[in-house]
Enzyme design. Structure first.
Site, PDB file in Angstrom:
ATOM      1  N   ASP A   1      -5.454   3.792  -5.700  1.00  0.00           N
ATOM      2  CA  ASP A   1      -4.789   3.433  -4.450  1.00  0.00           C
ATOM      3  C   ASP A   1      -3.852   2.236  -4.693  1.00  0.00           C
ATOM      4  O   ASP A   1      -3.189   2.202  -5.714  1.00  0.00           O
ATOM      5  CB  ASP A   1      -5.825   3.203  -3.349  1.00  0.00           C
ATOM      6  CG  ASP A   1      -6.598   4.490  -3.047  1.00  0.00           C
ATOM      7  OD1 ASP A   1      -5.947   5.516  -2.799  1.00  0.00           O
ATOM      8  OD2 ASP A   1      -7.845   4.489  -3.092  1.00  0.00           O
ATOM      9  N   SER A   2      -3.818   1.261  -3.816  1.00  0.00           N
ATOM     10  CA  SER A   2      -2.791   0.218  -3.932  1.00  0.00           C
ATOM     11  C   SER A   2      -2.971  -0.727  -5.106  1.00  0.00           C
ATOM     12  O   SER A   2      -2.061  -1.505  -5.417  1.00  0.00           O
ATOM     13  CB  SER A   2      -2.727  -0.593  -2.636  1.00  0.00           C
ATOM     14  OG  SER A   2      -2.151   0.179  -1.600  1.00  0.00           O
ATOM     15  N   THR A   3      -4.116  -0.706  -5.785  1.00  0.00           N
ATOM     16  CA  THR A   3      -4.270  -1.582  -6.949  1.00  0.00           C
ATOM     17  C   THR A   3      -3.313  -1.185  -8.078  1.00  0.00           C
ATOM     18  O   THR A   3      -3.014  -1.996  -8.941  1.00  0.00           O
ATOM     19  CB  THR A   3      -5.720  -1.564  -7.484  1.00  0.00           C
ATOM     20  OG1 THR A   3      -6.048  -0.243  -7.933  1.00  0.00           O
ATOM     21  CG2 THR A   3      -6.702  -1.990  -6.401  1.00  0.00           C
TER      22      THR A   3
ATOM     23  N   SER B   1       1.502  -4.818   0.686  1.00  0.00           N
ATOM     24  CA  SER B   1       1.192  -3.496   0.120  1.00  0.00           C
ATOM     25  C   SER B   1       2.149  -2.431   0.640  1.00  0.00           C
ATOM     26  O   SER B   1       1.735  -1.384   1.133  1.00  0.00           O
ATOM     27  CB  SER B   1      -0.260  -3.116   0.437  1.00  0.00           C
ATOM     28  OG  SER B   1      -0.751  -2.213  -0.530  1.00  0.00           O
TER      29      SER B   1
END
Length: 585
Positions: free
Chosen positions: A360-362, A409
């Site tokens: 995901d956003s990592t 993000s």
């Protein structure tokens, strides 16, 4: 109740951890600060995704990925495939038991004349293996069994019901099966049929192989006979046409008999036989080759279904297994902490810490880093203009530079970077740094959102370590720019860096990340925490209320003096702070 040493001086206000706690609550566990906004978006329009969470701490806005029929269909297809395989394996086990019973019932034929006939037939065929001849009352027609220890089994009293010539033709036929290694072919056919049972082309090909193999065997026998023997051989085959067929042995045996349709085909072949058997043999080989090519084409499909690439096999030796099950009550999760000074890992839930899930956003840490390395942006010039699409989050609807896009993000910002970088260069970089399964097949705009790209918590920590020490081969200025973008705060010579990530599918949060590192004057600690949501509603909230019984200073963690129950976010920070205090930061 005594608090861990770190709690008393940890920079709560400067790190804004009260807001962070509320962020995690809304992010994963449906607390009161949850903001439910519906929207739809696809790669160009936000309308194919829905729902996000917004707080004033870290803004990990999570667009929901809609997954309906395709995922369900895929899972059902895999389940049906496995059921089919299990069914065929059970049938094979049953056949093996029947064959074992058959061998036990067989007795050696006490007839020297038949033994001499077997030897002469073996010599005529050119077979060097010793073949054992037995008879059993459980058979109606002859069959051949065994690859390494071959048997020819005849019906009981064959010596009385067959003439010497008929018995000779039977033995020649079965010995030719042995010479042609047809038993080995049978086992290979069974394996292919078990794996690719769903493909009608495989069944058709195997049927043709069986038919042509019998014709080739008949041709091999006819080559050993004169023309007068052709008719007698055909009559011997007809003799078995009315016999009861035992299909349970079919996969693991060969025999002179067959179905009425097969017998008819073979008799017509014998009637037309001209002494040239090459065509039948080559036809059978051609079908085998075609089937092999078909299997090679299908192999990627079954490999994808049974791929072991979803697990990272961690081989670290200096590992301390932590018992934190009480903190994760009601949810699946893992926590990894790496102490670089001691070169030591602290791991909770080792199996899940090795299991790969969507980043995901990592992933945006590395999306930005690659864009910097490819000169798509630079540390001094990273601003991108808003594309004018009204996203469900106000913070997205404006121009952004690297630090602000990382903070909020902003999906469109990093999708824009990926588009300019290109799939080929992204793939090269992800392969070079060994980012998880390195799979970008899910689409350039969505491969990191509950899609094809996956990474384990241990790999996250290892990459963060290599990234922070600049061992990934990137320009130091670009690495520093990303560090600045994920920097959270500093207090008493402690610097906290981190990035969160949320996976939301069909409006439900299913995957939560918090990764980062803490730098002190003499050490750096790298961490990755992953939560997989399994429960919803009051049941989920109740499980979180029980996840941290008698937590020291829970009201202090939650930033109020009320009766606020500990939730998943409190568990997250307590685990993290507990490890920090144990290591005396």
């Amino acid at each position: 109740m005594q608090l861990p040493p770190l709690i008393s001086f940890f920079p709560w206000s400067s790190f804004r951890l009260q807001e962070l706690l509320h962020y995690f609550k809304s992010l994963l566990f449906g607390g009161s600060t949850h903001t439910d906004q519906s929207a739809t978006a696809n790669q160009k329009n936000p309308s194919d995704f829905v729902q996000a969470h917004e707080t004033s701490a870290w803004h990990d806005f999570a667009l929901s990925v809609n997954k309906t029929a395709p995922d369900l269909f895929f899972k059902m297809a895999v389940a049906v495939w496995l059921v089919g395989m299990v069914f065929l394996i059970v049938l094979a086990i049953y056949a093996s038991c029947r064959i074992h019973k058959l061998k036990k019932s067989a007795t050696e034929m006490q007839d020297r004349q038949i033994d001499e006939l077997l030897k002469s037939c073996t010599l005529a065929v050119g077979l060097k293996k010793k073949v054992r001849l037995r008879e059993t009352p459980l058979l109606a027609s002859p069959i051949t069994l065994g690859i390494f220890k071959p048997y020819i089994l005849l019906p009981a009293k064959t010596d009385k019901s067959f003439s010497q010539n008929e018995l000779k033709y039977v033995l020649l036929h079965e010995l030719c099966h042995q010479k042609n290694k047809d038993l080995l072919v049978n086992y290979i056919m069974w394996l292919l049929q078990t794996i690719y049972w769903f493909n009608p082309l495989v069944w058709h090909s195997l049927k043709k192989i069986h038919s042509d193999r019998e014709l080739a065997c008949d041709a091999s026998v006819l080559e050993l006979l004169d023309e007068n023997g052709y008719t007698e051989y055909g009559q011997t085959i007809i003799h078995f046409a009315m016999k009861k067929q035992v299909r349970t042995y079919g996969q693991f045996s060969t025999g002179i008999s067959g179905t009425k349709q097969q017998i008819k085909q073979r008799i017509l072949y014998i009637a037309k036989y001209s002494g040239k058997a090459g065509f039948s043999k080559w036809k059978s080989k051609a079908i085998c080759t075609a089937l092999a090519l078909l299997v090679l084409c299908l192999t990627p499909l079954t490999a994808a279904i049974a791929s072991p690439n979803d697990v990272y096999h961690f081989k670290g030796e200096n590992v301390v297994d932590e018992d934190m099950a009480s903190y994760f009550s009601g949810s699946d999760g893992s926590f990894v902490l790496y102490d670089s000074a001691k070169n030591q890992y602290h791991v909770y839930n080792r199996p899940m810490s090795e299991y790969r899930v969507s980043p995901d956003s990592t992933y945006k840490i590395y999306s930005g880093l690659i864009a910097l390395e490819e000169n798509v942006i630079s540390p001094a010039k990273s601003e991108r203009n808003w594309n004018g699409i009204n996203y469900p989050f106000k913070a997205w609807n404006k121009n952004h530079h690297l630090a602000s896009a990382m903070h909020d993000s902003v999906n469109w910002y990093f999708q824009n970077l990926d588009q300019e970088t290109g799939t080929a260069k992204l793939q090269d970089h992800f392969h070079r740094i060994q980012y998880g399964n390195e799979d970008l097949s899910g689409g350039l705009d969505t491969y990191w959102m509950e899609s094809s790209l996956k990474i384990s918590p241990i790999e996250q920590v290892q990459l963060l370590h290599a990234f922070e020490e600049n061992k990934l081969g990137f320009d130091q200025r670009n690495t520093d720019a990303i560090k600045d973008a994920i920097f959270i705060n500093e207090h008493e010579q402690r610097k906290l860096y981190g990035k969160t990530g949320t996976g939301t599918v069909n409006g439900k949060d299913v995957n939560g990340w918090f990764i980062g590192f803490v730098k002190t004057a003499d050490n750096t600690y790298y961490f990755a925490l992953n939560l997989q949501s399994k429960k919803r509603g009051s049941q989920w909230q109740q499980s979180q209320a029980n996840c941290l019984p008698d937590i020291a200073g829970q009201t202090y963690l939650l930033g109020n003096t009320g009766t606020h129950q500990p939730n998943g976010s409190a568990c997250v920070l307590w685990i993290f702070l507990k490890h920090l205090s144990n290591h005396r930061l």
